[in-house]
Each structure stands twice: as C-alpha cells, then as structure tokens.
Design an enzyme around this catalytic site. Structure first.
Site, PDB file in Angstrom:
ATOM      1  N   GLY A  40      -0.632 -13.742  -4.700  1.00 60.19           N
ATOM      2  CA  GLY A  40      -2.037 -12.773  -4.360  1.00 60.19           C
ATOM      3  C   GLY A  40      -3.322 -13.718  -4.548  1.00 60.19           C
ATOM      4  O   GLY A  40      -3.601 -14.484  -5.280  1.00 60.19           O
ATOM      5  N   GLY A  58       0.222  -6.974   3.105  1.00 59.31           N
ATOM      6  CA  GLY A  58       0.844  -7.382   4.333  1.00 59.31           C
ATOM      7  C   GLY A  58       1.639  -8.896   4.345  1.00 59.31           C
ATOM      8  O   GLY A  58       2.120  -9.076   5.261  1.00 59.31           O
ATOM      9  N   LYS A  59       1.331 -10.261   3.442  1.00 51.82           N
ATOM     10  CA  LYS A  59       2.053 -11.354   3.041  1.00 51.82           C
ATOM     11  C   LYS A  59       3.193 -11.289   3.440  1.00 51.82           C
ATOM     12  O   LYS A  59       3.910 -11.575   4.235  1.00 51.82           O
ATOM     13  CB  LYS A  59       1.557 -12.173   2.079  1.00 51.82           C
ATOM     14  CG  LYS A  59       0.581 -12.200   1.952  1.00 51.82           C
ATOM     15  CD  LYS A  59      -0.164 -13.572   0.672  1.00 51.82           C
ATOM     16  CE  LYS A  59       0.170 -12.506  -0.525  1.00 51.82           C
ATOM     17  NZ  LYS A  59      -0.009 -11.017  -1.521  1.00 51.82           N
TER      18      LYS A  59
HETATM   19  P1  ADP Z   1       1.581  -9.113  -0.212  1.00 50.46           P
HETATM   20  O1  ADP Z   1       2.860  -9.331   0.184  1.00 50.46           O
HETATM   21  O2  ADP Z   1       0.686  -9.636   0.457  1.00 50.46           O
HETATM   22  O3  ADP Z   1       1.690  -8.491  -1.826  1.00 50.46           O
HETATM   23  P2  ADP Z   1       3.167  -6.480   1.711  1.00 50.46           P
HETATM   24  O4  ADP Z   1       3.748  -7.388   2.086  1.00 50.46           O
HETATM   25  O5  ADP Z   1       4.498  -6.315   0.291  1.00 50.46           O
HETATM   26  O6  ADP Z   1       1.869  -7.510   0.620  1.00 50.46           O
HETATM   27  O7  ADP Z   1       2.442  -5.040   1.753  1.00 50.46           O
HETATM   28  C1  ADP Z   1       2.695  -3.994   0.979  1.00 50.46           C
HETATM   29  C2  ADP Z   1       3.021  -2.936   1.761  1.00 50.46           C
HETATM   30  O8  ADP Z   1       2.132  -2.731   3.298  1.00 50.46           O
HETATM   31  C3  ADP Z   1       4.455  -3.067   1.474  1.00 50.46           C
HETATM   32  O9  ADP Z   1       5.407  -1.354   1.568  1.00 50.46           O
HETATM   33  C4  ADP Z   1       4.874  -3.127   3.334  1.00 50.46           C
HETATM   34  O10 ADP Z   1       5.539  -2.427   3.866  1.00 50.46           O
HETATM   35  C5  ADP Z   1       3.374  -2.728   4.177  1.00 50.46           C
HETATM   36  N1  ADP Z   1       2.546  -3.310   4.559  1.00 50.46           N
HETATM   37  C6  ADP Z   1       2.099  -4.620   5.106  1.00 50.46           C
HETATM   38  N2  ADP Z   1       1.690  -4.662   6.134  1.00 50.46           N
HETATM   39  C7  ADP Z   1       2.484  -3.831   7.434  1.00 50.46           C
HETATM   40  C8  ADP Z   1       1.930  -3.205   8.912  1.00 50.46           C
HETATM   41  N3  ADP Z   1       1.308  -4.406   9.285  1.00 50.46           N
HETATM   42  N4  ADP Z   1       2.480  -2.924   9.405  1.00 50.46           N
HETATM   43  C9  ADP Z   1       3.297  -1.392   8.189  1.00 50.46           C
HETATM   44  N5  ADP Z   1       3.425  -1.838   7.589  1.00 50.46           N
HETATM   45  C10 ADP Z   1       2.873  -2.387   6.831  1.00 50.46           C
HETATM   46 MG    MG Z   2       4.272  -9.963  -1.397  1.00 52.42          MG
END
Ligand code: ADP
Ligand code: MG
Length: 361
Positions: free
Chosen positions: A251, A101-102
């Site tokens: 990551g 979720g970053k």
């Molecule tokens: P990262 O950037 O850490 O690799 P992402 O932000 O892309 O991770 O999140 C992975 C997935 O989970 C995405 O589909 C994102 O929309 C969902 N997601 C992450 N955090 C949340 C949250 N707080 N609420 C709803 N969906 C989330």
């Molecule tokens: Mg990312």
C-alpha cells in the site's frame, strides 16, 4: 526499440463504509482523462490527468462506461503476452493505497479473475496454438513467486524452507536475479493456479505470524517463457526467452497515517524505502526521458530490494505497464491525488526493450 511506460488508472466501486458514510465521489473519467474534483467543503479547483487508459470500474450497471476484468486484460494483458512471444521482457505493477483494488486487479476475486490468472491462462492457449502451427518450436514455462517484506525476499513457492532472506545478485547478461529462489516448471494453467493458491496462503500465514498485513509487502510473480526452435537444415537450436513480472505493490499510503511506532515504524520505513526508491527511480528516469537530466545520470536502483529486482523492468530491457488504483471517495482525496501524480511521472519513463535472443544457444 524505445517505448514509454504504459500507464493506466483504475477506479473501484465505493465500498460499504464509503456508502454508509454517504461520502462524495470525487473521481470521474472520460476517454483517456481522469478528473479529480475537490472534496466537499473545499475550495480547490478540479484537476485533469491524462493516461494511456482510464478504467472506470465503479458501477457495472453503467455498461457504456464500465471496465470489467476482461476489458482491463484485453487492454493490458494481450500486449504483454504478444511482447513475451516476441522475446521481450514485460512487467505490470499495481500501485495504490491499501484497499484501492491492487490485488483485485492483479489476482482478482472469486468469479472475477484478474490479470495474473488471465495472462497465465492465455499464455498456454497461445503456446498450444504456436506448437500446432510449427512443430519445430518447443516451449518451457517456469514460474517463481516471492514476497518482499521489510527489505527481505521470501520464496512463496517454498515457504517451509529457510528461504526467508534471499539475496539479489546481478548477472552480466541476464541482469538482476534472486539467488536461490525456486523456479518451478509448469505444464498448464492448472499447475500455476495450484502453485499460486499455495503461495498466497503462505503469504497470509506469514503476515499474521509477523504481526502485519499483506498490505505491507510487495508480491512479485514471475513467468519465464523459453522458446526453442530447431533448424532442420543446420540442426542448430535457437532460443528466445522472456520474463513477465507481475507485481502487487505494498500500500502506498504514508507511514504517518498508520500510527507507526517502534518495530512498526522500522517496518514502515523499510517498506517506504522500496516505494520511495521506486518513486525516485521513476523521477530520475522521467527526467532523463524528458531531457531534464543526462542519460548517464544516476538512477538509484540499488537503494531498495524492489527497485533492484525490477531494474530490468524500469527503464531497462522491458515493456512496462503501471496500473494505478484509486478510490472514488472524497475522504481519500489526498492519497488519490498523490497516486495520480505518481502515475503521471511514470508516463514519462522510456524503456529500451531488446529481444532476449540467442540464435545459437
Ligand atoms: P488492495 O489490494 O489495493 O489493498 P483490494 O484489491 O484488496 O485492495 O480491494 C479492496 C476491496 O475492494 C476488495 O474487497 C475488492 O474485492 C474490492 N474491489 C477492488 N477493486 C474492485 C473493482 N474494480 N471492482 C469490484 N470490487 C473491487
Ligand atoms: Mg492487496
């Protein structure tokens, strides 16, 4: 002024895969505490961690507990903006394993704006209000957007040029900066939104052509705001400048887990180099702050591009916020534990922020 780094932890909802596997949930939060339970079939005791903020974003139906994008901004973003208007640098960085979720926290998702758009949007609202109140103040806002990949800096706002390997340099007064990085003047939130979506596109294209995912690169979005105030009596102009750095880190998962070999390994170890060095810098600063080591102790900022660029944001002239993002699922237990520990160390860093003010610029 001396302030500790503010540390927040945010837990995302279970994803489709985790739901299908009916994985166990090992995270709970209450107030400023995060609890990590042992995964199924493991005899480990529950661990408790305390942070400045614990954002429970698992289930929007649980209204009392749920932390929305808006809530996260109200806790972290407003502070950063207030500091910037007072002439302090500020930095928010998101740390956590891929998929935790970053980017959701920093950028957001459709209809769910994250910290960066909200901060930029509110910045221009605040500028309008300030100009309204005091016509003698003028504001200039410039942005830059870069990607650090394999220890190389790429300009995301000027992707077609040869700006693929920019050098980091140090200025005696202004601190570290990236030589040749575009700094674009923006007049409103729309300008930033357009630039950012172009920049993000080039991030993805570059990632595929380099045979890697964007999860392996660090993205640093910076906003520099300069306030000029003219004194009618003397005709002198005073300037205050503040830089806000918003960082979506690569990551944090260990290279061992990703079957690294050959070029991938080199890439992986270089990415690890920035994240490992960030960890070492955080530990060194934490030891200084807790009195375990002397203030003069060596902090290895120069050992990675990321820490060199963020030097002023880590233990330097800045208000710094770290958001550690985690998965609630039992099968991510080890990564989650290591993220929570990393965040715990960051809590102890003290920054010494001073106003970037030149009364007679
Ligand atoms: P990262 O950037 O850490 O690799 P992402 O932000 O892309 O991770 O999140 C992975 C997935 O989970 C995405 O589909 C994102 O929309 C969902 N997601 C992450 N955090 C949340 C949250 N707080 N609420 C709803 N969906 C989330
Ligand atoms: Mg990312």
């Amino acid at each position: 002024m001396s302030t500790k780094v503010k540390v927040a932890v945010r837990v995302r909802p279970l994803n489709k895969r985790e739901l299908e596997m009916a994985t166990d949930i090992v995270i709970d939060m209450k107030g400023a505490q995060t609890f990590l339970k042992a995964p199924k079939n493991e005899k480990k005791s529950q661990r408790t961690f305390a942070y400045d903020h614990c954002f429970w974003s698992m289930d929007p139906n649980n209204k009392e507990k749920f932390s929305s994008q808006e809530y996260v901004f109200s806790c972290l973003g407003n502070d950063v903006l207030d500091n910037a208007f007072n002439g302090y640098n500020a930095c928010i960085f998101a740390y956590g394993q891929t998929g935790s979720g970053k980017s959701y926290t920093m950028m957001g998702a459709p209809g769910q704006k994250g910290l960066i758009p909200r901060i930029c949007d509110t910045l221009f609202d605040k500028i309008s209000a300030a100009v309204e109140k005091d016509k003698s103040t003028t504001f200039k806002v410039e942005v830059s957007y870069m990607e650090i990949y394999n220890e190389k800096v790429r300009d995301l706002l000027c992707p077609k040029s040869d700006k693929h390997n920019l050098k980091v340099r140090e200025h005696k007064i202004l601190g570290t900066y990236v030589d040749g990085l575009s700094k674009l003047l923006v007049h409103g939130y729309n300008d930033i939104e357009n630039l950012m979506s172009e920049g993000n596109k080039s991030r993805t294209i570059a990632a595929t052509s380099m045979n890697a995912e964007s999860s392996r690169s660090h993205a640093v979005f910076s906003v520099v705001m300069t306030q000029s105030q003219s004194d009618e009596a003397t005709g002198l102009v005073g300037e205050k400048a503040a830089k806000i750095s918003l960082v979506d880190l690569a990551g944090s998962e260990r290279a061992s887990k990703t079957n690294a070999s050959g070029d991938r390994l080199k890439e992986g170890s270089n990415i690890n180099k920035s994240l490992t060095t960030l960890g070492l810098v955080i530990s060194a600063l934490a030891d200084q702050a807790s009195g375990k080591s002397k203030k003069s102790n060596f902090v290895p900022y120069r050992d990675s591009v990321l820490t060199w660029i963020l030097k002023d944001n880590l233990g330097g002239n800045s208000k710094t916020v770290m958001v550690a993002t985690i998965s609630p699922a039992g099968d991510n237990y080890e990564e989650t534990l290591s993220t929570l520990r990393y965040a715990d160390r960051a809590k102890r860093i003290e920054n010494h922020a001073v106003i970037n003010e030149d009364p007679n610029a």
